[in-house]
Scaffold this active site. Sequence first.
Site, PDB file in Angstrom:
ATOM      1  CG  HIS A 187      -2.452  -7.314  10.383  1.00 52.56           C
ATOM      2  ND1 HIS A 187      -1.080  -6.719   9.764  1.00 52.56           N
ATOM      3  CD2 HIS A 187      -3.195  -6.125  10.570  1.00 52.56           C
ATOM      4  CE1 HIS A 187      -1.118  -5.504   9.733  1.00 52.56           C
ATOM      5  NE2 HIS A 187      -2.291  -5.002  10.026  1.00 52.56           N
ATOM      6  CB  SER A 189      -7.463  -0.576   7.495  1.00 52.36           C
ATOM      7  OG  SER A 189      -7.037  -0.721   8.900  1.00 52.36           O
ATOM      8  CD  GLU A 244      -1.412  -0.276   3.516  1.00 54.38           C
ATOM      9  OE1 GLU A 244      -2.056   0.524   3.972  1.00 54.38           O
ATOM     10  OE2 GLU A 244      -1.053  -1.282   4.411  1.00 54.38           O
ATOM     11  CB  CYS A 278      -2.450  -4.639   6.526  1.00 56.40           C
ATOM     12  SG  CYS A 278      -1.786  -3.104   7.115  1.00 56.40           S
TER      13      CYS A 278
END
Length: 393
Positions: A233, A308, A79, A111
């Site tokens: 994560h 997210s 990202e 992520c």
Amino acid sequence: MKIGIDKIGFYAPHLYVDMNNLAKARDVEPAKFTIGIGQEKMAIAPLTQDAVTLAANAAMEILDDSDRAAVDFVIFGTETGVDHSKAAGVYVHHLLNLQPHTRTVEVKQACFGATAGIQMAKGHIALNPDSKVLVLASDIARYGLRTGGEATQGAGAVAMIISKDPKILALEEPSSYLTEDVMDFWRPVYSEYAQVDGKLSNEMYLSFFEKIWNAYKQKTGLGIGDFAAICYHLPYTKMGLKALRTIYDQGTETDKDRLLENLEYSKIYNKHVGNIYTGSLYLSFLSLLEHQSNLNAGDRIGLFSYGSGAVGEFFTGLLQPDYQVHLNTKQHQDLLASRKEVSVEEYEQIFEAKLPKDGTDFELDVDADPAKIKLSGVGGHIRHYMNSSQVKV
Ligand code: COA
């Protein structure tokens, strides 16, 4: 046919800041960062490292000539890529001398990108059993100086070869996943820094974990007693504990103790590197394998991925016989031990140093960076990379 992680490599830049010093400089109790958030060191990327070079350095460690010949798909999860159009993986393909008949793409969903890459790779190998896929997970997490997210920054990359008859982890078939449109973390195209609603991102992470875990249990009939470990994560390492404690009473005391113990092993690298966004889950998996000596072939490892925005997935794999022999544990420990600490003032200077935004010529001081692969400069809107290893480019 077994399909899964055949090799796994990792790279972090050579600089870090100590979280105790960052806390003092920000007038925060150090225990908030080291215990409340669970971070000890934060990797800092100099301008000579970007998502491309971090990934290429991580991949160079694992690729041999047979991989170079067999890889025909490069999937780059990030990202914090370097170009709105060109896939970062194309630079890596060139820097690592991969064979030309390769499909190369970049995958983005916060992520979650690398997890999407792994699932795509699994499908590709199912259709093309003799090929191999290089999945790259590379990011530089930047929230900005003196922001709420500053203590949860970091930089690094994980590279994985996905193939049939994997030497490390055979992926299992069932997985469960979820998408919801949530504004917990995003980065508008005009901004260098992420926008984040930190509290909401924590809540969404846990809400996704609950929904996805329940869906997984319903689909498979498995429960926490079937897992040797669950990797999460880890935007910061405390997050793993927050998630695990929502389920650890679903089994016996022994299950709870085992999962808690293994969570500790799965946090060690992440504590010393910080958030590497899409690579964080895989760094945590690597940390577990390279620190816990009590795992056995056939042990089931759960992996919870959260990006997210938001997309999440829970999937699993079985450890393969002698997987330990195929890890580069010493190399990773040496890499982290050989890093150089910078002061908070130096970190701020490095953080604020920028490449020109108008494409004018700019040469970087490559001698200050011990990495083999680095960005050497920019000219005419083109980024110039160098590989000082034996690999011809
Ligand atoms: N000693 C020990 N712990 C302390 C402490 C001290 N002196 N002071 C505070 N803490 C604890 C708090 O109790 C809290 O623990 P908890 O989360 O278990 O309740 C923790 O430290 C963090 O404190 P908090 O006040 O919530 O921190 P914050 O307002 O600075 O925000 C984040 C923390 C993670 C939300 C923020 O760094 C952020 O936005 N990060 C980016 C987004 C992100 O990583 N999201 C994760 C999901 S994707």
